[in-house]
Design a protein around this motif. Sequence first.
Motif, short mmCIF file in Angstrom:
data_model
loop_
_atom_site.label_atom_id
_atom_site.label_comp_id
_atom_site.label_asym_id
_atom_site.label_seq_id
_atom_site.Cartn_x
_atom_site.Cartn_y
_atom_site.Cartn_z
N ALA A 29 0.82 -1.21 0.00
CA ALA A 29 0.00 0.00 0.00
C ALA A 29 0.86 1.26 0.00
CB ALA A 29 -0.93 0.00 1.22
N SER A 30 1.94 1.26 0.78
CA SER A 30 2.80 2.45 0.84
C SER A 30 3.51 2.69 -0.49
CB SER A 30 3.84 2.28 1.96
OG SER A 30 3.20 2.13 3.19
N THR A 31 3.95 1.62 -1.12
CA THR A 31 4.61 1.75 -2.42
C THR A 31 3.62 2.24 -3.47
OG1 THR A 31 6.18 0.01 -1.83
CG2 THR A 31 5.95 0.53 -4.18
N LEU A 32 2.40 1.67 -3.47
CA LEU A 32 1.38 2.14 -4.41
C LEU A 32 1.01 3.59 -4.14
CD1 LEU A 32 -0.94 -1.00 -4.63
CD2 LEU A 32 0.62 -0.12 -6.38
N CYS A 33 0.96 3.97 -2.88
CA CYS A 33 0.68 5.36 -2.52
C CYS A 33 1.77 6.27 -3.07
CB CYS A 33 0.59 5.48 -1.00
SG CYS A 33 0.36 7.17 -0.42
N ALA A 34 3.01 5.85 -2.92
CA ALA A 34 4.13 6.67 -3.43
C ALA A 34 4.05 6.81 -4.95
CB ALA A 34 5.46 6.03 -3.02
N ILE A 35 3.76 5.72 -5.63
CA ILE A 35 3.62 5.77 -7.09
C ILE A 35 2.44 6.66 -7.47
CG2 ILE A 35 3.05 4.38 -9.13
CD1 ILE A 35 4.66 2.08 -7.72
N HIS A 36 1.33 6.50 -6.76
CA HIS A 36 0.14 7.32 -7.00
C HIS A 36 0.47 8.81 -6.86
CE1 HIS A 36 -3.22 9.57 -5.08
NE2 HIS A 36 -3.91 9.09 -6.10
N CYS A 37 1.15 9.15 -5.75
CA CYS A 37 1.47 10.56 -5.50
C CYS A 37 2.45 11.13 -6.51
CB CYS A 37 2.01 10.72 -4.08
SG CYS A 37 0.75 10.44 -2.82
N ALA A 38 3.29 10.28 -7.06
CA ALA A 38 4.25 10.74 -8.06
C ALA A 38 3.60 10.90 -9.43
CB ALA A 38 5.43 9.77 -8.14
N LEU A 39 2.66 10.02 -9.77
CA LEU A 39 2.10 10.02 -11.12
C LEU A 39 0.83 10.85 -11.29
CD1 LEU A 39 2.67 6.31 -12.19
CD2 LEU A 39 4.05 8.33 -12.73
N VAL A 40 0.02 10.99 -10.25
CA VAL A 40 -1.23 11.74 -10.40
C VAL A 40 -1.00 13.16 -10.90
CG1 VAL A 40 -3.16 12.76 -9.09
CG2 VAL A 40 -2.69 10.32 -8.93
N PRO A 41 -0.03 13.90 -10.37
CA PRO A 41 0.17 15.26 -10.91
C PRO A 41 0.51 15.27 -12.41
CG PRO A 41 1.33 15.03 -8.82
CD PRO A 41 0.84 13.66 -9.21
N ILE A 42 1.16 14.22 -12.87
CA ILE A 42 1.54 14.15 -14.28
C ILE A 42 0.33 13.84 -15.16
CG2 ILE A 42 2.93 12.86 -15.97
CD1 ILE A 42 4.96 12.44 -13.64
N PHE A 43 -0.54 12.91 -14.69
CA PHE A 43 -1.65 12.43 -15.50
C PHE A 43 -3.01 12.98 -15.08
CE2 PHE A 43 1.51 8.95 -15.80
CZ PHE A 43 1.76 9.06 -17.16
N ILE A 44 -3.03 14.06 -14.31
CA ILE A 44 -4.28 14.57 -13.74
C ILE A 44 -5.32 14.92 -14.82
CG2 ILE A 44 -3.66 17.02 -13.56
CD1 ILE A 44 -4.93 16.72 -10.64
N THR A 45 -4.89 15.38 -15.97
CA THR A 45 -5.85 15.74 -17.02
C THR A 45 -6.39 14.52 -17.77
OG1 THR A 45 -4.05 16.11 -18.58
CG2 THR A 45 -4.87 18.04 -17.39
N VAL A 46 -5.64 13.43 -17.75
CA VAL A 46 -6.05 12.22 -18.47
C VAL A 46 -6.94 11.32 -17.61
CG1 VAL A 46 -5.17 10.16 -19.65
CG2 VAL A 46 -3.93 12.30 -19.82
N LEU A 47 -6.78 11.35 -16.29
CA LEU A 47 -7.49 10.44 -15.40
C LEU A 47 -9.01 10.44 -15.60
CD1 LEU A 47 -5.41 10.81 -12.12
CD2 LEU A 47 -5.47 8.85 -13.66
N PRO A 48 -9.67 11.61 -15.67
CA PRO A 48 -11.13 11.58 -15.87
C PRO A 48 -11.54 10.96 -17.21
CG PRO A 48 -10.42 13.73 -15.08
CD PRO A 48 -9.18 12.96 -15.41
N LEU A 49 -10.71 11.12 -18.22
CA LEU A 49 -11.03 10.57 -19.54
C LEU A 49 -11.03 9.05 -19.55
CD1 LEU A 49 -8.89 12.98 -21.77
CD2 LEU A 49 -11.35 13.07 -21.33
N ILE A 50 -10.25 8.43 -18.67
CA ILE A 50 -10.19 6.97 -18.64
C ILE A 50 -10.93 6.39 -17.41
CG2 ILE A 50 -8.11 6.77 -20.03
CD1 ILE A 50 -6.48 6.44 -17.47
#
Length: 145
Positions: A29-50
């Motif tokens: 969970a902590s590793t996934l959280c770290a990945i999530h926190c690193a990638l969400v700012p990059i893909f924030i505009t694409v997330l709602p589309l998918i």
Amino acid sequence: MHHSCICDYICTMEFTKLTAKLDNIGMTASTLCAIHCALVPIFITVLPLIGLGFLANPWFEWGMIILAFIIGVSSISSSYFRMHRRLVPLLLLSIGFTIIILGHLFIAGWLEGIVVPLGGFTIATAHFINYRYVGACKVCNHEAH
């Protein structure tokens, strides 16, 4: 081996298995959280589309932080008191959550995408070290630590 020794051994083994499961969940969970926190700012505009817009929702993020906190405290503090009595996992857990909370509250933009994952990886490290300490206690007299 008399009856109380057998019961103590069985209870310790069951506790060790539970702690190992919690540490594995915590590391994942902590590793996934770290990945999530690193990638969400990059893909924030694409997330709602998918269909994954909820991943950028602050309620989702704080819910994951609270869940990780509950798992971490349950696993690491109980291992500390029942098995190894070593402070390193507790300290790393505290540092990791401090980094995550301060990062979410006081840092914005790309820097948050670096600082907050560092907290997640610190928590994963705390679980890994706790897992190793509990494993070492299984094969020796943990009272001697």
